[in-house]
Design an enzyme around this catalytic site. Structure first.
Site, mmCIF file in Angstrom:
data_model
loop_
_atom_site.group_PDB
_atom_site.id
_atom_site.type_symbol
_atom_site.label_atom_id
_atom_site.label_comp_id
_atom_site.label_asym_id
_atom_site.label_seq_id
_atom_site.Cartn_x
_atom_site.Cartn_y
_atom_site.Cartn_z
ATOM 1 N N ASN A 184 -5.256 2.497 -13.075
ATOM 2 C CA ASN A 184 -4.329 1.504 -12.521
ATOM 3 C C ASN A 184 -2.902 2.015 -12.672
ATOM 4 O O ASN A 184 -2.588 2.701 -13.647
ATOM 5 C CB ASN A 184 -4.487 0.182 -13.296
ATOM 6 C CG ASN A 184 -3.536 -0.898 -12.808
ATOM 7 O OD1 ASN A 184 -3.413 -1.142 -11.603
ATOM 8 N ND2 ASN A 184 -2.841 -1.557 -13.730
ATOM 9 N N HIS A 202 1.051 0.823 -13.079
ATOM 10 C CA HIS A 202 1.819 -0.359 -13.496
ATOM 11 C C HIS A 202 3.313 -0.005 -13.536
ATOM 12 O O HIS A 202 3.682 1.053 -14.046
ATOM 13 C CB HIS A 202 1.344 -0.835 -14.878
ATOM 14 C CG HIS A 202 2.059 -2.072 -15.323
ATOM 15 N ND1 HIS A 202 1.761 -3.319 -14.835
ATOM 16 C CD2 HIS A 202 3.111 -2.230 -16.182
ATOM 17 C CE1 HIS A 202 2.579 -4.204 -15.370
ATOM 18 N NE2 HIS A 202 3.398 -3.575 -16.190
ATOM 19 N N ASP A 222 -4.082 -4.124 -18.665
ATOM 20 C CA ASP A 222 -3.078 -3.059 -18.865
ATOM 21 C C ASP A 222 -3.201 -2.417 -20.256
ATOM 22 O O ASP A 222 -2.227 -1.842 -20.767
ATOM 23 C CB ASP A 222 -1.636 -3.585 -18.662
ATOM 24 C CG ASP A 222 -1.362 -4.017 -17.232
ATOM 25 O OD1 ASP A 222 -1.983 -3.458 -16.308
ATOM 26 O OD2 ASP A 222 -0.534 -4.925 -17.035
ATOM 27 N N GLY A 276 0.787 -1.234 0.000
ATOM 28 C CA GLY A 276 0.000 0.000 0.000
ATOM 29 C C GLY A 276 0.817 1.280 0.000
ATOM 30 O O GLY A 276 0.332 2.327 0.434
ATOM 31 N N SER A 277 2.045 1.222 -0.520
ATOM 32 C CA SER A 277 2.823 2.478 -0.560
ATOM 33 C C SER A 277 2.201 3.476 -1.530
ATOM 34 O O SER A 277 2.254 4.685 -1.301
ATOM 35 C CB SER A 277 4.290 2.211 -0.905
ATOM 36 O OG SER A 277 4.414 1.745 -2.229
ATOM 37 N N ASN A 278 1.576 2.982 -2.594
ATOM 38 C CA ASN A 278 0.867 3.899 -3.505
ATOM 39 C C ASN A 278 -0.353 4.503 -2.820
ATOM 40 O O ASN A 278 -0.658 5.686 -3.018
ATOM 41 C CB ASN A 278 0.460 3.188 -4.789
ATOM 42 C CG ASN A 278 1.592 3.125 -5.783
ATOM 43 O OD1 ASN A 278 2.011 4.145 -6.324
ATOM 44 N ND2 ASN A 278 2.124 1.937 -6.020
ATOM 45 N N GLU A 330 6.095 5.822 -9.401
ATOM 46 C CA GLU A 330 4.645 5.571 -9.255
ATOM 47 C C GLU A 330 4.046 6.547 -8.256
ATOM 48 O O GLU A 330 2.964 7.106 -8.487
ATOM 49 C CB GLU A 330 4.406 4.133 -8.779
ATOM 50 C CG GLU A 330 4.831 3.085 -9.773
ATOM 51 C CD GLU A 330 4.547 1.674 -9.269
ATOM 52 O OE1 GLU A 330 3.482 1.451 -8.695
ATOM 53 O OE2 GLU A 330 5.406 0.793 -9.452
HETATM 54 C C1 GRF Z 1 3.281 -1.391 -7.536
HETATM 55 O O1 GRF Z 1 4.496 -1.604 -8.176
HETATM 56 C C2 GRF Z 1 2.173 -1.337 -8.563
HETATM 57 O O2 GRF Z 1 2.553 -0.773 -9.779
HETATM 58 C C3 GRF Z 1 1.863 -2.778 -8.783
HETATM 59 O O3 GRF Z 1 1.981 -3.361 -7.501
HETATM 60 C C4 GRF Z 1 2.864 -2.576 -6.688
HETATM 61 C C5 GRF Z 1 2.112 -2.198 -5.472
HETATM 62 O O4 GRF Z 1 2.881 -1.557 -4.500
HETATM 63 N N1 GRF Z 1 0.598 -2.943 -9.445
HETATM 64 P P1 GRF Z 1 2.212 -0.907 -3.223
HETATM 65 O O5 GRF Z 1 1.285 -1.959 -2.602
HETATM 66 O O6 GRF Z 1 1.455 0.313 -3.637
HETATM 67 O O7 GRF Z 1 3.353 -0.577 -2.288
#
Ligand code: GRF
Length: 198
Positions: free
Chosen positions: A104, A106, A147, A12-14, A176
């Protein structure tokens, strides 16, 4: 305020990057995890965001799983969805309810190194195996092709000489975190414009 749901499965870093961004005209109203032990759930809770876990294996079919998901989104009056490390592929049945409303992130430069089977460290391993000199991150709309939806944002990076899949992964996840919050802001602004007529 538009309501955004973020779908996660792991770290969940994003999601964290999205939660730290001050969104204009929108708020993260729900985090849905496909995995009960996803660290992302703790991140959401520490930001007081409602969470729900839905495991595919608890449903008889993909259709039943997605119907439950849709019900949840209706309950929270969700306008758009961000897939941020969500490990399940959504079917056209689900996607039709959110046309150009699902994005999404990627970890490669689409259309390279993407599609079914390209996830996690495998993406970066494939990039190194092929020997390309540039990779990066992409944010795109989700359509029925994995994708394959329209690209919203990309950021590239040059590979270094002694690159490993792990070192590349670390660099690309930072990209990202830069492009995903911006892309969500763009989507929110677009939806608001559409709602209020051009
Ligand atoms: C990211 O690299 C995203 O692009 C991919 O899975 C990873 C998820 O990372 N789909 P996080 O859970 O957001 O840290």
């Amino acid at each position: 305020m538009l309501k955004v749901a973020v779908f996660v499965s792991g770290n969940g870093s994003n999601l964290e990057a999205l939660l730290r961004k001050k969104l204009r005209g929108g708020q993260i109203a729900l985090v849905v995890s496909s995995n009960p032990s996803a660290y992302a759930l703790l991140r959401a809770k520490s930001h007081q965001i409602p969470t729900q876990t839905l495991c595919r294996k608890d449903f008889f079919s993909q259709r039943e799983f997605e119907e439950e998901l849709l019900e949840l989104l209706r309950k929270y009056q969700i306008d758009c969805i961000v897939l941020a490390g969500f490990m399940l592929i959504l079917s056209p049945f689900f996607i039709q309810f959110f046309p150009k409303r699902i994005i999404n992130v990627h970890p490669s430069l689409i259309p390279s190194f993407c599609g079914e089977g390209f996830y996690g460290i495998r993406v970066h391993q494939a990039v190194l195996d092929y020997g390309v000199k540039v990779s990066g991150a992409s944010v795109h709309f989700v359509n029925e092709v994995v994708d394959g939806g329209e690209i919203i944002a990309q950021k590239a990076i040059n590979l270094s000489k002694n690159e490993t899949p792990q070192s590349l992964q670390k660099k690309i996840i930072k990209l990202e975190h830069q492009i995903l919050p911006k892309a969500l802001q763009t989507l929110i602004s677009q939806i608001k414009k559409e709602k209020h007529g051009k």
